[in-house]
Design a protein around this motif. Structure first.
Motif, PDB file in Angstrom:
ATOM      1  N   ALA A 107       0.743  -1.207  -0.422  1.00 17.88           N
ATOM      2  CA  ALA A 107      -0.145   0.169   0.318  1.00 17.88           C
ATOM      3  C   ALA A 107       0.422   1.390  -0.090  1.00 17.88           C
ATOM      4  CB  ALA A 107      -0.958   0.194   1.588  1.00 17.88           C
ATOM      5  N   PRO A 108       0.916   2.248  -0.599  1.00 18.85           N
ATOM      6  CA  PRO A 108       1.222   3.259  -0.869  1.00 18.85           C
ATOM      7  C   PRO A 108       1.068   3.822   0.473  1.00 18.85           C
ATOM      8  CG  PRO A 108      -0.486   3.951  -1.536  1.00 18.85           C
ATOM      9  CD  PRO A 108      -0.257   2.380  -1.112  1.00 18.85           C
ATOM     10  N   THR A 109       2.332   4.813   1.145  1.00 19.53           N
ATOM     11  CA  THR A 109       2.536   5.179   2.292  1.00 19.53           C
ATOM     12  C   THR A 109       3.353   6.535   2.480  1.00 19.53           C
ATOM     13  OG1 THR A 109       4.502   3.543   3.114  1.00 19.53           O
ATOM     14  CG2 THR A 109       1.985   2.812   3.583  1.00 19.53           C
ATOM     15  N   PRO A 110       3.416   7.453   3.511  1.00 22.66           N
ATOM     16  CA  PRO A 110       4.298   8.820   3.519  1.00 22.66           C
ATOM     17  C   PRO A 110       5.605   8.035   3.773  1.00 22.66           C
ATOM     18  CG  PRO A 110       1.769   8.728   4.705  1.00 22.66           C
ATOM     19  CD  PRO A 110       1.953   7.394   4.415  1.00 22.66           C
ATOM     20  N   THR A 111       6.794   9.223   3.550  1.00 22.49           N
ATOM     21  CA  THR A 111       7.668   8.418   3.444  1.00 22.49           C
ATOM     22  C   THR A 111       8.149   8.124   5.301  1.00 22.49           C
ATOM     23  OG1 THR A 111       8.430   9.577   1.731  1.00 22.49           O
ATOM     24  CG2 THR A 111      10.464   9.116   3.529  1.00 22.49           C
ATOM     25  N   PRO A 112       9.197   7.492   6.063  1.00 19.15           N
ATOM     26  CA  PRO A 112       9.054   7.468   7.065  1.00 19.15           C
ATOM     27  C   PRO A 112      10.329   8.580   7.411  1.00 19.15           C
ATOM     28  CG  PRO A 112       9.818   5.696   6.432  1.00 19.15           C
ATOM     29  CD  PRO A 112       9.093   6.222   4.263  1.00 19.15           C
ATOM     30  N   ASP A 113      10.398   8.734   9.103  1.00 15.38           N
ATOM     31  CA  ASP A 113      11.459   9.926   9.139  1.00 15.38           C
ATOM     32  C   ASP A 113      12.302   9.549  10.464  1.00 15.38           C
ATOM     33  OD1 ASP A 113      13.215  11.700  10.115  1.00 15.38           O
ATOM     34  OD2 ASP A 113      11.587  13.437   9.790  1.00 15.38           O
ATOM     35  N   PRO A 114      13.121   8.511   9.922  1.00 15.65           N
ATOM     36  CA  PRO A 114      14.040   7.863  11.090  1.00 15.65           C
ATOM     37  C   PRO A 114      14.512   8.861  12.375  1.00 15.65           C
ATOM     38  CG  PRO A 114      13.988   6.432   8.899  1.00 15.65           C
ATOM     39  CD  PRO A 114      13.423   7.848   8.678  1.00 15.65           C
ATOM     40  N   SER A 115      15.364  10.268  11.417  1.00 19.64           N
ATOM     41  CA  SER A 115      16.011  10.658  12.203  1.00 19.64           C
ATOM     42  C   SER A 115      15.192  11.589  13.328  1.00 19.64           C
ATOM     43  CB  SER A 115      16.718  11.585  11.708  1.00 19.64           C
ATOM     44  OG  SER A 115      15.733  12.330  10.859  1.00 19.64           O
ATOM     45  N   GLY A 116      13.648  11.961  12.355  1.00 19.16           N
ATOM     46  CA  GLY A 116      12.727  13.126  13.177  1.00 19.16           C
ATOM     47  C   GLY A 116      12.555  14.602  12.579  1.00 19.16           C
ATOM     48  N   ALA A 117      13.905  14.534  11.869  1.00 26.42           N
ATOM     49  CA  ALA A 117      14.650  15.731  11.567  1.00 26.42           C
ATOM     50  C   ALA A 117      12.977  17.304  10.947  1.00 26.42           C
ATOM     51  CB  ALA A 117      15.332  16.026  10.624  1.00 26.42           C
ATOM     52  N   SER A 118      12.300  16.079  10.024  1.00 25.56           N
ATOM     53  CA  SER A 118      11.623  17.120   9.392  1.00 25.56           C
ATOM     54  C   SER A 118      10.022  17.212  10.320  1.00 25.56           C
ATOM     55  CB  SER A 118      11.066  16.707   7.933  1.00 25.56           C
ATOM     56  OG  SER A 118      10.967  15.097   8.086  1.00 25.56           O
ATOM     57  N   ILE A 119       9.403  16.709  11.199  1.00 29.51           N
ATOM     58  CA  ILE A 119       9.312  16.109  11.899  1.00 29.51           C
ATOM     59  C   ILE A 119       8.320  17.919  12.757  1.00 29.51           C
ATOM     60  CG2 ILE A 119       7.512  14.708  13.996  1.00 29.51           C
ATOM     61  CD1 ILE A 119       9.753  12.675  13.279  1.00 29.51           C
TER      62      ILE A 119
END
Length: 527
Positions: free
Chosen positions: A28-40
């Motif tokens: 299923a298409p999903t948003p790109t994860p952010d392991p670093s949290g920099a863009s959160i």
């Protein structure tokens, strides 16, 4: 050796079943994860933050006219989410420390000859439960939650397996997050995993008190995997993960659907009902009942230890309840914490009065359990009630605890050394019911996709009470049936109960190769 192979095959089967579901989630298409949290955390996360917060239109205008101010707004949004991250993690650490409280309480309420065994179960349920939850429990529970606004993300958890009935989708379980791998390698998801995992572990440890002093350690290990991987996650999904109980308000106008702020039913009732099934199958300890069926007292060996454990639990409970906001920027946490504290005091006080009135003495063991009963009962409604209601809920819980303990022991003939069925099962159900009665309409706007705040029957919404009753019935039927069948089948594979001679001598050496109190074993005399 054969039993070890059985356990290995069970683990392999679990992984084999999990992998196709993981693959399904990855399709299923999903948003790109952010392991670093920099863009959160962005400027969008300050919209609606307070009464004077900017609107979306304000931010759009700001971006055009004041680009530097727009960047500052992004930093403010990032900081807001960071505060919520820290709050959620610290509260998760508090809930983790509750495991020490459970270990002390259960060990103190049981006999010295089994202290090492009881401690071992409380210790290992943490590690085993965590691994099981990591494998597939978290995915089944939260894999379709669709995002956590207060933490600024988790949109990658977007696959809920549903059944369509009458044009409405009823969520059954999630399908993203197996092994915390793939798209679930994300800072928000990992934070959510830690917080939800320690809640699950509270559920898993509850039956260890009911089944203490006669439960084989190998069957306990299988149980710990089973409840953390399947039973707890499924019911938790229905209430917290976007599942069908949470949508009763949206689809059937039953309040806001089943509402359980911090887990009276999801955590405590689930554990208590599982304990009921296990205690029923396992049977009472040797010597618990006379030939005519009347119970004998088998006193715990260390009441100060048990009471200390209860205080540790109460301390961790502030993380349990206030932490369930998942937001240090949600100032309702002050109300939640105060309600939690008041209900615990009322539970202890009413249990003291009950025992003093009917049995002539203020029994400290029942007072301590009444203290916990108040905490369990306030866990679901803590965010939705005022202080008077919190005290009433706690007071009822303390009396309900005392009545239930004697009913379970004398009428049901179930031997529950620590009173877990009554503390967690009975008062977990009462806590969920309390939302449907006492919620005062000051909090919970748009919860579960329903406009308006949460109101109970006493404040004009009978539909909320109906949703709560459906949640209680669902929990009891689902958890009891599944756990009863599980324990029955497991007992055919590997015995649940230790040999009678082991039970008489104590389980420490026979089951976990340690003696908690070597100076006081049965084989030694006063010399």
């Amino acid at each position: 050796m054969k039993k070890g192979i059985h356990l290995l095959l069970l683990a392999l089967l679990t992984v084999t079943l999990a992998l196709p579901l993981s693959a399904l989630a990855d399709d299923a298409p999903t948003p790109t994860p952010d392991p670093s949290g920099a863009s959160i955390g962005t400027a969008a996360d300050i919209v609606g933050m307070s009464a004077g917060a900017p609107t979306k239109e304000d931010l759009a205008t700001l971006a055009e006219k004041e680009p530097l101010a727009a960047k500052v707004a992004d930093a403010v949004g990032h900081n807001r989410i960071s505060i919520n991250f820290v709050w959620t993690l610290v509260c998760g650490f508090l809930v983790m420390f509750m495991q020490a409280g459970f270990a002390l309480a259960e060990t103190g309420f049981t006999r010295a000859k089994n202290a090492g065994h009881t401690m071992a179960m409380n210790f290992m349920v943490y590690g085993i439960g965590m691994l099981g939850y990591w494998i597939c429990g978290f995915a089944l529970q939260m894999g379709g939650v669709g995002g956590v606004a207060s933490l600024g993300g988790a949109q990658v958890l977007a696959n809920e397996v549903s059944i369509n009935i009458g044009g409405n989708d009823f969520g059954i379980f999630g399908a993203t997050g197996f092994f915390l791998s793939g798209v679930s390698y994300d800072a928000v998801v990992f934070t959510l995993f830690l917080f939800q995992m320690v809640f699950m572990d509270t559920t898993a440890t509850i039956p260890t008190g009911t089944m203490a002093e006669r439960w084989t350690f190998k069957s306990f290990v299988v149980y710990a995997f089973f409840i953390s991987m399947f039973v707890y996650p499924l019911y938790a999904n229905w209430v917290w993960g976007g599942g069908w109980l949470s949508t009763l308000g949206k689809y059937f106008a039953l309040g806001h659907g089943t509402v359980d702020f911090a887990g009276s039913s999801v955590v405590h009732m689930t554990g208590g009902v599982a304990a009921l099934a296990g205690g029923l199958i396992l049977g009472p300890r040797l010597g618990k009942y006379k030939p005519d069926g009347t119970p004998n007292a088998l006193p715990g060996h260390h009441i100060p230890m048990a009471v200390t454990g209860c205080f540790i639990l109460a301390f961790g409970w502030f993380g349990f309840n206030a932490g369930s906001s998942l937001a240090g920027t949600d100032l309702r946490i002050g109300v939640v914490a105060a309600n939690t504290m008041l209900a615990s005091a009322a539970g202890a006080f009413s249990a003291m009065l009950y025992m003093w009135t009917f049995y002539g003495k203020p029994d400290i063991s029942m007072i301590a359990n009444g203290f916990l009963a108040g905490l369990v009962a306030i866990t679901a409604p803590c965010a939705f009630v005022n202080s008077v209601s919190a005290v009433i809920i706690g007071a009822i819980a303390g009396m309900l605890l005392c009545a239930s303990v004697f009913f379970v022991e004398r009428t049901l003939k179930i031997d529950d050394p620590v009173g877990a069925i009554s503390v967690h099962g009975v008062n977990g159900a009462f806590g969920l019911l309390s939302v449907g009665l006492f919620a005062d309409g000051t909090y919970g706007d748009a919860l579960n996709g329903v406009d308006g705040t949460v109101k109970g029957l006493f404040y004009g919404d009978g539909g909320q009470l109906m949703a709560q009753l459906i949640g209680i019935c669902t929990n009891f039927v689902f958890v009891f049936l599944v756990m009863y069948v599980f324990f029955k089948v497991l007992n055919l594979i590997t015995p649940l109960r230790v040999k009678p001679e082991y039970e008489l001598e104590g389980l420490d050496q026979h089951e976990v190769a340690v003696t908690a109190y070597p100076e006081f074993v049965l084989q030694k005399t006063h010399r």
